[in-house]
Design an enzyme around this catalytic site. Sequence first.
Site, PDB file in Angstrom:
ATOM      1  N   LYS A  93       0.902  -1.406  -0.010  1.00 56.55           N
ATOM      2  CA  LYS A  93      -0.029  -0.233   0.212  1.00 56.55           C
ATOM      3  C   LYS A  93       0.902   1.118  -0.046  1.00 56.55           C
ATOM      4  O   LYS A  93       2.101   1.267   0.720  1.00 56.55           O
ATOM      5  CB  LYS A  93      -1.016  -0.116   0.980  1.00 56.55           C
ATOM      6  CG  LYS A  93      -1.684   1.272   1.368  1.00 56.55           C
ATOM      7  CD  LYS A  93      -2.838   1.164   2.318  1.00 56.55           C
ATOM      8  CE  LYS A  93      -2.872   1.464   3.576  1.00 56.55           C
ATOM      9  NZ  LYS A  93      -2.083   2.794   4.022  1.00 56.55           N
ATOM     10  N   GLU A 128       0.774   5.811  -0.093  1.00 50.74           N
ATOM     11  CA  GLU A 128      -0.212   7.053  -0.303  1.00 50.74           C
ATOM     12  C   GLU A 128       0.094   7.937  -1.189  1.00 50.74           C
ATOM     13  O   GLU A 128       1.349   8.160  -1.703  1.00 50.74           O
ATOM     14  CB  GLU A 128       0.131   7.696   1.337  1.00 50.74           C
ATOM     15  CG  GLU A 128      -0.236   6.784   2.423  1.00 50.74           C
ATOM     16  CD  GLU A 128      -0.013   7.528   3.886  1.00 50.74           C
ATOM     17  OE1 GLU A 128       0.111   8.761   3.861  1.00 50.74           O
ATOM     18  OE2 GLU A 128      -0.306   6.846   4.827  1.00 50.74           O
ATOM     19  N   GLU A 166      -9.549   7.703   3.439  1.00 51.38           N
ATOM     20  CA  GLU A 166      -9.389   7.895   4.797  1.00 51.38           C
ATOM     21  C   GLU A 166     -10.063   9.563   5.011  1.00 51.38           C
ATOM     22  O   GLU A 166      -9.564  10.382   4.471  1.00 51.38           O
ATOM     23  CB  GLU A 166      -7.952   7.867   5.232  1.00 51.38           C
ATOM     24  CG  GLU A 166      -7.773   8.254   6.831  1.00 51.38           C
ATOM     25  CD  GLU A 166      -6.568   7.788   7.623  1.00 51.38           C
ATOM     26  OE1 GLU A 166      -5.813   7.200   6.850  1.00 51.38           O
ATOM     27  OE2 GLU A 166      -6.490   8.260   8.587  1.00 51.38           O
TER      28      GLU A 166
HETATM   29  O1  KIV Z   1      -1.252   2.697   8.599  1.00 48.75           O
HETATM   30  C1  KIV Z   1      -2.229   2.003   8.824  1.00 48.75           C
HETATM   31  O2  KIV Z   1      -2.500   1.367   9.582  1.00 48.75           O
HETATM   32  C2  KIV Z   1      -3.152   2.619   7.632  1.00 48.75           C
HETATM   33  C3  KIV Z   1      -4.771   2.023   7.904  1.00 48.75           C
HETATM   34  C4  KIV Z   1      -5.140   3.128   9.084  1.00 48.75           C
HETATM   35  C5  KIV Z   1      -5.492   2.428   6.745  1.00 48.75           C
HETATM   36  O3  KIV Z   1      -2.769   2.901   6.664  1.00 48.75           O
END
Ligand code: KIV
Length: 273
Positions: free
Chosen positions: A120, A122, A188
Amino acid sequence: MAMSVTGAGQAVSLPEIARRKGGTPIVCLTAYTTPIARLVDRHCDVALVGDSLGMVLHGLESTLAVTLDMMILHGKAVRRGLERALMVVDLPFGTYEEGPEQAFRNAARVMAETGCAAVKLEGGESMAATIRFLTARGIPVMAHIGLTPQAVNALGGYKVQGRGPDAERVLRDAAAVAEAGAFSVVLEKVTEPLARRITQAIAIPTIGIGASVACDGQVLVIDDMLGVFAGFQPKFVKRYAELGRDAEAAIAAFAEDVRARRFPGPEHIFPEA
Ligand code: KIV
């Protein structure tokens, strides 16, 4: 016992997540350790090794100081606890923003060393080229838009994103990451109408955190929902347990028992024969 809709024993795949668009909501929690991963695995579709671990486990003020090595260490621990949930690991701040090649190098290391299924990262429009580069080279990407905690300084705090005219920016981010090949996107801290618009507008599942029930799935930080993390409680967190309070009561009881010589009792000691 409640189970994910994929059923016991069947591993959750990326196509399964894609198929859940508009269907049974995708259930996601963060996990950072093997025992918690085992619990998450029984009930959730996705286990996210989030860089939130910097704040909830390591006492950092923000996620900015989290390193790739920290993510890999916790990622390996989580992998050992999973049998079926899809595992996603966050790329931490500073390990992918320079460009697609840097992102590929670090994402490939995370995948090879942790055994995760996807990473993931950002960012919206500004990360589209990187997402395209990674997905074209076998690295599935979950995107993360709206409030992006790694940009807390640039955003001026952990504020709701996309209110009023700013909604168009977040909508453009969503369209850009979907078009670039992300398999899902975390939304978010955006308003319900915006989350609904985005969820209807893009073909990939939206996974909300503070983004209403309009999303295709939900994620929470596990320490928040279990009541372990006492730093602060965002409005969007529902506490399903008060483990921090219960743990403190247990620690206090142990301390009292030791001081009163009630522990260890006869049942805890080893007789001579
Ligand atoms: O770092 C994390 O836990 C996240 C979630 C809040 C989506 O990115």
